[in-house]
Motif scaffolding. Structure first.
Motif, PDB file in Angstrom:
ATOM      1  N   ARG A  15     -41.187  -2.638   4.569  1.00 34.00           N
ATOM      2  CA  ARG A  15     -39.824  -2.785   4.042  1.00 34.00           C
ATOM      3  C   ARG A  15     -39.361  -1.574   3.236  1.00 34.00           C
ATOM      4  O   ARG A  15     -38.245  -1.106   3.392  1.00 34.00           O
ATOM      5  N   THR A  16     -40.192  -1.056   2.350  1.00 31.06           N
ATOM      6  CA  THR A  16     -39.783   0.071   1.506  1.00 31.06           C
ATOM      7  C   THR A  16     -40.682   1.280   1.719  1.00 31.06           C
ATOM      8  O   THR A  16     -40.923   2.034   0.788  1.00 31.06           O
ATOM      9  N   GLY A  17     -41.164   1.449   2.907  1.00 36.95           N
ATOM     10  CA  GLY A  17     -42.068   2.566   3.146  1.00 36.95           C
ATOM     11  C   GLY A  17     -41.947   3.099   4.557  1.00 36.95           C
ATOM     12  O   GLY A  17     -40.968   2.849   5.252  1.00 36.95           O
ATOM     13  N   PRO A  18     -42.974   3.812   4.976  1.00 42.25           N
ATOM     14  CA  PRO A  18     -42.936   4.459   6.275  1.00 42.25           C
ATOM     15  C   PRO A  18     -43.277   3.489   7.410  1.00 42.25           C
ATOM     16  O   PRO A  18     -43.668   2.344   7.178  1.00 42.25           O
ATOM     17  N   LEU A  19     -43.130   3.978   8.630  1.00 43.18           N
ATOM     18  CA  LEU A  19     -43.633   3.272   9.803  1.00 43.18           C
ATOM     19  C   LEU A  19     -45.062   3.728  10.009  1.00 43.18           C
ATOM     20  O   LEU A  19     -45.334   4.931  10.064  1.00 43.18           O
ATOM     21  N   ARG A  48     -36.473  10.128   4.879  1.00 43.19           N
ATOM     22  CA  ARG A  48     -36.136  11.556   5.025  1.00 43.19           C
ATOM     23  C   ARG A  48     -36.290  12.342   3.724  1.00 43.19           C
ATOM     24  O   ARG A  48     -35.720  13.410   3.567  1.00 43.19           O
ATOM     25  N   ARG A  49     -37.060  11.834   2.764  1.00 49.06           N
ATOM     26  CA  ARG A  49     -37.328  12.581   1.538  1.00 49.06           C
ATOM     27  C   ARG A  49     -38.586  13.426   1.651  1.00 49.06           C
ATOM     28  O   ARG A  49     -38.844  14.260   0.794  1.00 49.06           O
ATOM     29  N   SER A  50     -39.365  13.196   2.676  1.00 51.02           N
ATOM     30  CA  SER A  50     -40.659  13.854   2.823  1.00 51.02           C
ATOM     31  C   SER A  50     -40.498  15.357   3.031  1.00 51.02           C
ATOM     32  O   SER A  50     -39.657  15.798   3.802  1.00 51.02           O
ATOM     33  N   SER A  59     -42.878  10.273  -0.678  1.00 49.82           N
ATOM     34  CA  SER A  59     -41.699  10.594  -1.481  1.00 49.82           C
ATOM     35  C   SER A  59     -40.807   9.382  -1.683  1.00 49.82           C
ATOM     36  O   SER A  59     -40.017   9.346  -2.622  1.00 49.82           O
ATOM     37  N   HIS A  60     -40.918   8.371  -0.825  1.00 51.24           N
ATOM     38  CA  HIS A  60     -40.090   7.174  -0.959  1.00 51.24           C
ATOM     39  C   HIS A  60     -40.408   6.410  -2.233  1.00 51.24           C
ATOM     40  O   HIS A  60     -39.620   5.586  -2.666  1.00 51.24           O
ATOM     41  N   ARG A  61     -41.534   6.708  -2.849  1.00 48.84           N
ATOM     42  CA  ARG A  61     -41.910   6.022  -4.087  1.00 48.84           C
ATOM     43  C   ARG A  61     -41.117   6.530  -5.285  1.00 48.84           C
ATOM     44  O   ARG A  61     -41.017   5.866  -6.294  1.00 48.84           O
ATOM     45  N   ARG A  62     -40.570   7.742  -5.179  1.00 49.35           N
ATOM     46  CA  ARG A  62     -39.777   8.311  -6.271  1.00 49.35           C
ATOM     47  C   ARG A  62     -38.313   7.913  -6.080  1.00 49.35           C
ATOM     48  O   ARG A  62     -37.866   7.682  -4.968  1.00 49.35           O
ATOM     49  N   PRO A  63     -37.542   7.862  -7.155  1.00 49.69           N
ATOM     50  CA  PRO A  63     -36.116   7.552  -7.019  1.00 49.69           C
ATOM     51  C   PRO A  63     -35.429   8.599  -6.150  1.00 49.69           C
ATOM     52  O   PRO A  63     -35.859   9.748  -6.080  1.00 49.69           O
ATOM     53  N   ALA A  64     -34.363   8.195  -5.523  1.00 55.41           N
ATOM     54  CA  ALA A  64     -33.601   9.107  -4.660  1.00 55.41           C
ATOM     55  C   ALA A  64     -33.062  10.266  -5.481  1.00 55.41           C
ATOM     56  O   ALA A  64     -32.661  10.100  -6.631  1.00 55.41           O
ATOM     57  N   ARG A  65     -33.057  11.439  -4.862  1.00 54.81           N
ATOM     58  CA  ARG A  65     -32.484  12.608  -5.534  1.00 54.81           C
ATOM     59  C   ARG A  65     -30.969  12.450  -5.584  1.00 54.81           C
ATOM     60  O   ARG A  65     -30.342  12.117  -4.592  1.00 54.81           O
ATOM     61  N   PRO A  66     -30.355  12.704  -6.721  1.00 51.26           N
ATOM     62  CA  PRO A  66     -28.891  12.607  -6.776  1.00 51.26           C
ATOM     63  C   PRO A  66     -28.268  13.751  -5.993  1.00 51.26           C
ATOM     64  O   PRO A  66     -28.763  14.871  -6.012  1.00 51.26           O
TER      65      PRO A  66
END
Length: 82
Positions: A15-19, A48-50, A59-66
Motif C-alpha cells: 500500500r505505501t511502498g514499492p512493488l 518516483r522519489r528513488s 525514499s517513500h519512507r521520507r515525507p514528500a519533497r515540497p
C-alpha cells in the motif's frame, strides 16, 4: 508468450511502498531504455522519489519533497560589502 507457470513472476503490491517482483526481471522505462536485475526479488519504486529509479531505495519512507510552488520564496537579503 505461452501461459507457462515457469515464466510467471509473482508481484506483491504494498500500500505505501514499492512493488516487490520475484526476479530475475527486465524493466523497460518510459524513455525506451531497459534495465535488468538478476536478484531473486527486486523492489520497484512507485513513488518516483528513488535516486536509483526504477529500483526502490526506500525514499517513500521520507515525507514528500515540497515543490517550488508549494513554498514561498525566501525573503531577499541586502548585504552590502564594505
Amino acid at each position: 508468450m505461452p501461459n507457462d507457470s515457469a515464466e510467471r513472476r509473482r508481484i506483491t503490491a504494498q500500500r505505501t511502498g514499492p512493488l516487490l517482483v520475484e526476479g530475475p526481471v527486465e524493466v523497460t522505462l518510459d524513455d525506451g531504455t531497459t534495465v535488468s536485475s538478476d536478484r531473486f526479488c527486486v523492489a520497484l519504486c512507485t513513488c518516483r522519489r528513488s535516486r536509483t529509479y526504477p529500483w526502490c531505495d526506500t525514499s517513500h519512507r521520507r515525507p514528500a519533497r515540497p515543490s517550488q510552488t508549494d513554498s514561498p520564496d525566501p525573503e531577499p537579503t541586502s548585504e552590502l560589502n564594505p
